[in-house]
Design a protein around this motif. Structure first.
Motif, PDB file in Angstrom:
ATOM      1  N   ILE A 116       0.838  -1.188   0.000  1.00 39.05           N
ATOM      2  CA  ILE A 116       0.000   0.000   0.000  1.00 39.05           C
ATOM      3  C   ILE A 116       0.882   1.251   0.000  1.00 39.05           C
ATOM      4  CG2 ILE A 116      -1.961  -1.118   1.151  1.00 39.05           C
ATOM      5  CD1 ILE A 116      -1.040   0.125   3.787  1.00 39.05           C
ATOM      6  N   SER A 117       0.270   2.380  -0.271  1.00 40.89           N
ATOM      7  CA  SER A 117       1.011   3.633  -0.259  1.00 40.89           C
ATOM      8  C   SER A 117       1.275   4.076   1.182  1.00 40.89           C
ATOM      9  CB  SER A 117       0.226   4.725  -0.981  1.00 40.89           C
ATOM     10  OG  SER A 117      -0.935   5.065  -0.247  1.00 40.89           O
ATOM     11  N   LEU A 118       2.240   4.943   1.338  1.00 41.10           N
ATOM     12  CA  LEU A 118       2.527   5.507   2.650  1.00 41.10           C
ATOM     13  C   LEU A 118       1.304   6.277   3.159  1.00 41.10           C
ATOM     14  CD1 LEU A 118       4.485   5.980   4.955  1.00 41.10           C
ATOM     15  CD2 LEU A 118       5.509   7.837   3.635  1.00 41.10           C
ATOM     16  N   ASN A 119       0.618   6.967   2.273  1.00 40.83           N
ATOM     17  CA  ASN A 119      -0.588   7.688   2.654  1.00 40.83           C
ATOM     18  C   ASN A 119      -1.639   6.720   3.211  1.00 40.83           C
ATOM     19  OD1 ASN A 119      -2.221  10.256   2.538  1.00 40.83           O
ATOM     20  ND2 ASN A 119      -3.519   8.889   1.331  1.00 40.83           N
ATOM     21  N   LYS A 120      -1.862   5.611   2.536  1.00 37.15           N
ATOM     22  CA  LYS A 120      -2.844   4.620   2.993  1.00 37.15           C
ATOM     23  C   LYS A 120      -2.427   4.034   4.336  1.00 37.15           C
ATOM     24  CE  LYS A 120      -6.420   1.911   2.639  1.00 37.15           C
ATOM     25  NZ  LYS A 120      -7.743   2.417   2.916  1.00 37.15           N
ATOM     26  N   LEU A 121      -1.152   3.765   4.516  1.00 32.77           N
ATOM     27  CA  LEU A 121      -0.656   3.248   5.792  1.00 32.77           C
ATOM     28  C   LEU A 121      -0.959   4.236   6.911  1.00 32.77           C
ATOM     29  CD1 LEU A 121       0.947   1.148   7.473  1.00 32.77           C
ATOM     30  CD2 LEU A 121       2.986   2.522   6.966  1.00 32.77           C
ATOM     31  N   MET A 122      -0.703   5.514   6.683  1.00 29.07           N
ATOM     32  CA  MET A 122      -0.961   6.516   7.704  1.00 29.07           C
ATOM     33  C   MET A 122      -2.449   6.600   8.024  1.00 29.07           C
ATOM     34  SD  MET A 122       2.034   7.210   8.522  1.00 29.07           S
ATOM     35  CE  MET A 122       1.619   8.388   9.786  1.00 29.07           C
ATOM     36  N   GLN A 123      -3.299   6.452   7.015  1.00 23.34           N
ATOM     37  CA  GLN A 123      -4.738   6.425   7.266  1.00 23.34           C
ATOM     38  C   GLN A 123      -5.098   5.235   8.151  1.00 23.34           C
ATOM     39  OE1 GLN A 123      -6.402   6.328   3.323  1.00 23.34           O
ATOM     40  NE2 GLN A 123      -6.624   8.564   3.232  1.00 23.34           N
ATOM     41  N   GLU A 124      -4.568   4.063   7.831  1.00 23.76           N
ATOM     42  CA  GLU A 124      -4.860   2.861   8.612  1.00 23.76           C
ATOM     43  C   GLU A 124      -4.365   2.995  10.052  1.00 23.76           C
ATOM     44  OE1 GLU A 124      -3.317  -0.567   6.570  1.00 23.76           O
ATOM     45  OE2 GLU A 124      -4.739  -0.352   4.908  1.00 23.76           O
ATOM     46  N   LEU A 125      -3.158   3.532  10.222  1.00 18.83           N
ATOM     47  CA  LEU A 125      -2.619   3.695  11.567  1.00 18.83           C
ATOM     48  C   LEU A 125      -3.425   4.713  12.369  1.00 18.83           C
ATOM     49  CD1 LEU A 125       1.220   3.605  10.822  1.00 18.83           C
ATOM     50  CD2 LEU A 125      -0.196   1.781  11.794  1.00 18.83           C
ATOM     51  N   SER A 126      -3.886   5.769  11.719  1.00 20.52           N
ATOM     52  CA  SER A 126      -4.676   6.763  12.433  1.00 20.52           C
ATOM     53  C   SER A 126      -6.034   6.201  12.830  1.00 20.52           C
ATOM     54  CB  SER A 126      -4.829   8.049  11.613  1.00 20.52           C
ATOM     55  OG  SER A 126      -5.629   7.837  10.475  1.00 20.52           O
ATOM     56  N   VAL A 127      -6.632   5.372  11.979  1.00 28.45           N
ATOM     57  CA  VAL A 127      -7.907   4.733  12.327  1.00 28.45           C
ATOM     58  C   VAL A 127      -7.707   3.844  13.551  1.00 28.45           C
ATOM     59  CG1 VAL A 127      -9.562   2.972  11.576  1.00 28.45           C
ATOM     60  CG2 VAL A 127      -8.963   4.857  10.049  1.00 28.45           C
ATOM     61  N   ARG A 128      -6.630   3.092  13.577  1.00 28.06           N
ATOM     62  CA  ARG A 128      -6.342   2.215  14.718  1.00 28.06           C
ATOM     63  C   ARG A 128      -6.126   3.036  15.988  1.00 28.06           C
ATOM     64  NH1 ARG A 128      -1.830  -2.104  13.864  1.00 28.06           N
ATOM     65  NH2 ARG A 128      -3.389  -2.724  12.350  1.00 28.06           N
ATOM     66  N   ALA A 129      -5.366   4.116  15.888  1.00 34.08           N
ATOM     67  CA  ALA A 129      -5.105   4.961  17.059  1.00 34.08           C
ATOM     68  C   ALA A 129      -6.400   5.575  17.583  1.00 34.08           C
ATOM     69  CB  ALA A 129      -4.095   6.051  16.699  1.00 34.08           C
ATOM     70  N   LEU A 130      -7.255   6.035  16.687  1.00 34.75           N
ATOM     71  CA  LEU A 130      -8.527   6.623  17.111  1.00 34.75           C
ATOM     72  C   LEU A 130      -9.438   5.573  17.746  1.00 34.75           C
ATOM     73  CD1 LEU A 130      -9.191   9.045  14.139  1.00 34.75           C
ATOM     74  CD2 LEU A 130      -8.655   9.675  16.502  1.00 34.75           C
ATOM     75  N   ALA A 131      -9.449   4.368  17.208  1.00 36.07           N
ATOM     76  CA  ALA A 131     -10.267   3.293  17.787  1.00 36.07           C
ATOM     77  C   ALA A 131      -9.785   2.959  19.194  1.00 36.07           C
ATOM     78  CB  ALA A 131     -10.236   2.059  16.897  1.00 36.07           C
ATOM     79  N   GLU A 132      -8.465   2.891  19.384  1.00 34.54           N
ATOM     80  CA  GLU A 132      -7.917   2.619  20.714  1.00 34.54           C
ATOM     81  C   GLU A 132      -8.280   3.742  21.679  1.00 34.54           C
ATOM     82  OE1 GLU A 132      -3.727   1.915  20.364  1.00 34.54           O
ATOM     83  OE2 GLU A 132      -4.018   0.124  19.135  1.00 34.54           O
ATOM     84  N   HIS A 133      -8.174   4.977  21.213  1.00 34.31           N
ATOM     85  CA  HIS A 133      -8.516   6.127  22.048  1.00 34.31           C
ATOM     86  C   HIS A 133      -9.997   6.084  22.435  1.00 34.31           C
ATOM     87  CE1 HIS A 133      -8.673  10.208  23.560  1.00 34.31           C
ATOM     88  NE2 HIS A 133      -9.707  10.415  22.767  1.00 34.31           N
ATOM     89  N   ASP A 134     -10.864   5.837  21.460  1.00 33.51           N
ATOM     90  CA  ASP A 134     -12.304   5.780  21.732  1.00 33.51           C
ATOM     91  C   ASP A 134     -12.628   4.675  22.726  1.00 33.51           C
ATOM     92  OD1 ASP A 134     -12.631   7.875  19.961  1.00 33.51           O
ATOM     93  OD2 ASP A 134     -13.414   6.617  18.337  1.00 33.51           O
ATOM     94  N   THR A 135     -11.976   3.525  22.586  1.00 31.33           N
ATOM     95  CA  THR A 135     -12.197   2.410  23.508  1.00 31.33           C
ATOM     96  C   THR A 135     -11.790   2.794  24.923  1.00 31.33           C
ATOM     97  OG1 THR A 135     -11.881   0.795  21.748  1.00 31.33           O
ATOM     98  CG2 THR A 135     -11.593   0.005  24.007  1.00 31.33           C
ATOM     99  N   GLU A 136     -10.635   3.430  25.046  1.00 33.70           N
ATOM    100  CA  GLU A 136     -10.172   3.856  26.368  1.00 33.70           C
ATOM    101  C   GLU A 136     -11.135   4.872  26.981  1.00 33.70           C
ATOM    102  OE1 GLU A 136      -6.458   6.064  28.647  1.00 33.70           O
ATOM    103  OE2 GLU A 136      -6.250   5.573  26.523  1.00 33.70           O
ATOM    104  N   MET A 137     -11.613   5.825  26.184  1.00 31.52           N
ATOM    105  CA  MET A 137     -12.527   6.844  26.705  1.00 31.52           C
ATOM    106  C   MET A 137     -13.850   6.220  27.157  1.00 31.52           C
ATOM    107  SD  MET A 137     -10.948   9.712  26.759  1.00 31.52           S
ATOM    108  CE  MET A 137      -9.524   8.721  27.209  1.00 31.52           C
TER     109      MET A 137
END
Length: 75
Positions: free
Chosen positions: A25-46
């Protein structure tokens, strides 16, 4: 869609680019995927913190103790 510019050390950027390449995948797509994961983890913690704030600590500890008792009987 917004554009975001971030500053990273060259070595970190190179490692992320290599990770993206390994995934095909592109670096842009990777960053999108990583940000989705980070936001999901944050939402779960909240959500967890919000539920914990409403909870009953004594009841929770009692449930954990009961689980420990039941697990001790399984071994």
């Amino acid at each position: 869609m917004a554009t975001l510019t971030i500053r990273l050390p060259d070595a970190q950027r190179d490692r992320l680019a290599a990770m993206a390449a390994r995934r095909g995948i592109s670096l842009n797509k990777l960053m999108q995927e990583l940000s989705v994961r980070a936001l999901a983890e944050h939402d779960t913690e909240m959500r967890f913190r919000a539920r914990a704030a409403r909870g009953d600590a004594a009841r929770g500890l009692g449930l954990l103790a009961e689980l420990d008792r039941r697990h001790a009987g399984d071994t």
